[in-house]
Motif scaffolding. Structure first.
Motif, mmCIF file in Angstrom:
data_model
loop_
_atom_site.group_PDB
_atom_site.id
_atom_site.type_symbol
_atom_site.label_atom_id
_atom_site.label_comp_id
_atom_site.label_asym_id
_atom_site.label_seq_id
_atom_site.Cartn_x
_atom_site.Cartn_y
_atom_site.Cartn_z
ATOM 1 N N UNK A 199 16.046 -49.630 -122.932
ATOM 2 C CA UNK A 199 15.925 -51.108 -122.452
ATOM 3 C C UNK A 199 15.490 -51.145 -121.068
ATOM 4 N N UNK A 200 16.250 -50.399 -120.140
ATOM 5 C CA UNK A 200 15.749 -50.541 -118.480
ATOM 6 C C UNK A 200 14.549 -49.991 -118.460
ATOM 7 N N UNK A 201 14.228 -48.886 -119.357
ATOM 8 C CA UNK A 201 12.892 -48.241 -118.859
ATOM 9 C C UNK A 201 11.867 -49.178 -119.436
ATOM 10 N N UNK A 202 11.937 -49.815 -120.663
ATOM 11 C CA UNK A 202 11.174 -50.927 -120.906
ATOM 12 C C UNK A 202 10.871 -52.122 -119.983
ATOM 13 N N UNK A 203 12.021 -52.422 -119.351
ATOM 14 C CA UNK A 203 12.058 -53.390 -118.121
ATOM 15 C C UNK A 203 11.074 -53.144 -117.243
ATOM 16 N N UNK A 204 11.316 -51.848 -116.846
ATOM 17 C CA UNK A 204 10.695 -51.203 -115.589
ATOM 18 C C UNK A 204 9.166 -51.256 -115.754
ATOM 19 N N UNK A 205 8.747 -50.623 -117.024
ATOM 20 C CA UNK A 205 7.162 -50.492 -117.686
ATOM 21 C C UNK A 205 6.744 -52.047 -117.548
ATOM 22 N N UNK A 206 7.424 -52.890 -118.077
ATOM 23 C CA UNK A 206 6.904 -54.218 -118.006
ATOM 24 C C UNK A 206 6.614 -54.847 -116.474
ATOM 25 N N UNK A 207 7.700 -54.658 -115.748
ATOM 26 C CA UNK A 207 7.789 -55.147 -114.331
ATOM 27 C C UNK A 207 6.581 -54.439 -113.659
ATOM 28 N N UNK A 208 6.215 -53.162 -113.896
ATOM 29 C CA UNK A 208 5.277 -52.452 -113.313
ATOM 30 C C UNK A 208 3.826 -52.880 -113.696
ATOM 31 N N UNK A 209 3.731 -52.915 -115.246
ATOM 32 C CA UNK A 209 2.407 -53.331 -115.772
ATOM 33 C C UNK A 209 2.057 -54.905 -115.087
ATOM 34 N N UNK A 210 2.993 -55.659 -114.896
ATOM 35 C CA UNK A 210 2.879 -57.257 -114.527
ATOM 36 C C UNK A 210 2.254 -57.048 -113.242
ATOM 37 N N UNK A 211 2.813 -55.894 -112.366
ATOM 38 C CA UNK A 211 2.501 -55.745 -110.856
ATOM 39 C C UNK A 211 0.911 -55.486 -110.933
ATOM 40 N N UNK A 212 0.638 -54.448 -111.818
ATOM 41 C CA UNK A 212 -0.534 -53.903 -111.892
ATOM 42 C C UNK A 212 -1.686 -55.126 -112.326
ATOM 43 N N UNK A 213 -1.398 -55.651 -113.121
ATOM 44 C CA UNK A 213 -2.379 -56.787 -113.828
ATOM 45 C C UNK A 213 -2.428 -57.846 -112.559
ATOM 46 N N UNK A 214 -1.502 -58.332 -111.791
ATOM 47 C CA UNK A 214 -1.487 -59.216 -110.784
ATOM 48 C C UNK A 214 -2.307 -58.818 -109.560
ATOM 49 N N UNK A 215 -2.239 -57.433 -109.314
ATOM 50 C CA UNK A 215 -2.963 -56.891 -108.356
ATOM 51 C C UNK A 215 -4.501 -56.868 -108.733
ATOM 52 N N UNK A 216 -4.623 -56.602 -109.902
ATOM 53 C CA UNK A 216 -6.230 -56.577 -110.384
ATOM 54 C C UNK A 216 -6.886 -57.980 -110.669
ATOM 55 N N UNK A 217 -6.003 -58.593 -111.096
ATOM 56 C CA UNK A 217 -6.546 -59.936 -111.616
ATOM 57 C C UNK A 217 -5.608 -61.357 -110.894
ATOM 58 N N UNK A 218 -6.534 -62.047 -110.161
ATOM 59 C CA UNK A 218 -5.875 -62.961 -109.309
ATOM 60 C C UNK A 218 -5.480 -64.289 -110.298
ATOM 61 N N UNK A 219 -4.410 -64.917 -109.826
ATOM 62 C CA UNK A 219 -4.139 -66.092 -110.665
ATOM 63 C C UNK A 219 -5.383 -67.151 -110.654
ATOM 64 N N UNK A 220 -5.431 -67.678 -111.790
ATOM 65 C CA UNK A 220 -6.484 -68.677 -112.018
ATOM 66 C C UNK A 220 -6.050 -70.161 -111.403
ATOM 67 N N UNK A 221 -4.766 -70.216 -111.241
ATOM 68 C CA UNK A 221 -4.301 -71.622 -110.719
ATOM 69 C C UNK A 221 -3.553 -71.592 -109.693
#
Length: 136
Positions: free
Chosen positions: A114-136
């Motif tokens: 479960x911890x590994x899944x949380x880490x992966x989700x957190x890191x994936x979120x960071x990657x998406x945020x880095x590549x795709x700016x917020x729309x609003x």
């Protein structure tokens, strides 16, 4: 191509042409000098890390001087670095994640799946945020 002398390097580091960094290092190491223990420890740590990296150990004086100028006179709390260690481990997990190796990562890092899944989700979120700016 011009070659620089130690004296020229010393001038840039301290603003004094006659300062010899090797002599300053001897003063730091001298038990009778009145350097605060924290400064001695910082100098020693810098010197050791620079030696490990194959860099000029005399840079430890420059680094110590910079810290003293930036933080001198300020009471400073330094955390133990657990957050940094955690973030570095998260990066390692993220870079080793292949999509189907959560169980292996769990065993390797002694963390729950479960911890590994949380880490992966957190890191994936960071990657998406880095590549795709917020729309609003």
């Amino acid at each position: 191509m011009s070659t620089r002398t130690d004296k020229e390097d010393n001038l840039e580091l301290f603003g004094y042409g006659e300062v010899n960094l090797d002599e300053v290092a001897k003063i730091v190491d001298d038990e009778e000098s009145r350097w605060p223990e924290a400064m001695r420890q910082l100098y020693s740590m810098f010197r050791d890390e620079l030696e490990k990296a194959g860099a000029d150990q005399r840079l430890s004086i420059s680094l110590l001087n910079r810290i003293c100028r930036e933080f001198g006179g300020v009471q400073l709390y330094l955390p133990r670095g657990r957050q940094l260690e955690s973030e570095i481990q998260n990066l390692l997990i993220w870079h080793e994640f292949t999509g189907n190796n959560v169980e292996q990562l769990s065993r390797k890092y002694d963390k729950s799946m479960q911890h590994i899944y949380r880490v992966i989700a957190k890191m994936r979120h960071r990657e998406v945020k880095k590549r795709q700016p917020d729309l609003f």
